[in-house]
Scaffold this motif. Sequence first.
Motif, short mmCIF file in Angstrom:
data_model
loop_
_atom_site.label_atom_id
_atom_site.label_comp_id
_atom_site.label_asym_id
_atom_site.label_seq_id
_atom_site.Cartn_x
_atom_site.Cartn_y
_atom_site.Cartn_z
N THR A 172 1.75 9.05 11.78
CA THR A 172 1.54 8.81 10.36
C THR A 172 2.46 7.70 9.87
O THR A 172 3.55 7.48 10.40
CB THR A 172 1.79 10.08 9.52
OG1 THR A 172 3.13 10.52 9.72
CG2 THR A 172 0.82 11.18 9.89
N ALA A 220 -4.89 3.83 8.09
CA ALA A 220 -4.12 2.85 7.32
C ALA A 220 -4.44 1.43 7.76
O ALA A 220 -4.59 0.53 6.92
CB ALA A 220 -2.63 3.13 7.47
N GLU A 233 0.29 4.05 -1.29
CA GLU A 233 -0.56 5.24 -1.15
C GLU A 233 -0.83 5.62 0.30
O GLU A 233 -1.32 6.72 0.59
CB GLU A 233 -1.89 5.04 -1.91
CG GLU A 233 -2.83 4.04 -1.30
CD GLU A 233 -2.56 2.57 -1.64
OE1 GLU A 233 -3.41 1.74 -1.30
OE2 GLU A 233 -1.51 2.26 -2.24
N LEU A 234 -0.50 4.73 1.25
CA LEU A 234 -0.77 5.01 2.66
C LEU A 234 0.38 5.72 3.38
O LEU A 234 0.22 6.10 4.54
CB LEU A 234 -1.12 3.71 3.39
CG LEU A 234 -2.44 3.07 2.97
CD1 LEU A 234 -2.68 1.77 3.72
CD2 LEU A 234 -3.60 4.03 3.17
N ALA A 276 -0.39 8.66 5.75
CA ALA A 276 -1.75 8.55 6.30
C ALA A 276 -1.67 8.29 7.81
O ALA A 276 -0.67 7.78 8.32
CB ALA A 276 -2.50 7.40 5.63
N TRP A 281 0.82 -1.20 0.00
CA TRP A 281 0.00 0.00 0.00
C TRP A 281 0.86 1.27 0.00
O TRP A 281 0.90 2.00 0.99
CB TRP A 281 -0.92 0.00 1.23
CG TRP A 281 -1.95 -1.06 1.21
CD1 TRP A 281 -3.25 -0.93 0.83
CD2 TRP A 281 -1.80 -2.43 1.59
NE1 TRP A 281 -3.91 -2.12 0.94
CE2 TRP A 281 -3.04 -3.07 1.41
CE3 TRP A 281 -0.75 -3.20 2.07
CZ2 TRP A 281 -3.25 -4.41 1.69
CZ3 TRP A 281 -0.94 -4.54 2.34
CH2 TRP A 281 -2.19 -5.13 2.15
N THR A 303 -7.81 0.48 6.33
CA THR A 303 -7.72 0.33 4.88
C THR A 303 -7.08 -1.00 4.50
O THR A 303 -7.59 -1.72 3.64
CB THR A 303 -6.91 1.50 4.26
OG1 THR A 303 -7.57 2.72 4.58
CG2 THR A 303 -6.78 1.35 2.76
N TYR A 311 5.02 3.52 11.85
CA TYR A 311 4.52 4.89 11.99
C TYR A 311 5.50 5.76 12.77
O TYR A 311 6.26 5.27 13.59
CB TYR A 311 3.13 4.91 12.65
CG TYR A 311 3.10 4.41 14.07
CD1 TYR A 311 3.25 5.30 15.13
CD2 TYR A 311 2.90 3.07 14.36
CE1 TYR A 311 3.22 4.85 16.45
CE2 TYR A 311 2.86 2.62 15.66
CZ TYR A 311 3.01 3.51 16.70
OH TYR A 311 2.99 3.06 18.00
#
Length: 68
Positions: free
Chosen positions: A60, A20, A11-12, A15, A9, A23, A55
């Motif tokens: 994030t 996340a 695209e995360l 995030a 992923w 998702t 994270y």
Amino acid sequence: MYTGGKLEWPELVGAKVDVATATIERENPNVKAQPIPCDQYRILDCCCNRVWLDYSADGTVCKVPKVG
């Protein structure tokens, strides 16, 4: 040929970790997201039903989450 769901992923990155986690587990119900601080030691084994979710201090995602 693998057909079990999404495996990474990108695209995360950036995030919030709770978004996340939800998702990842929604897009591939065969895995469990495991949030872990970026600088924390983790088990180095490969596990086909786990996604390490790195994270940063601000909560994030700081690395591309991948199955394994």
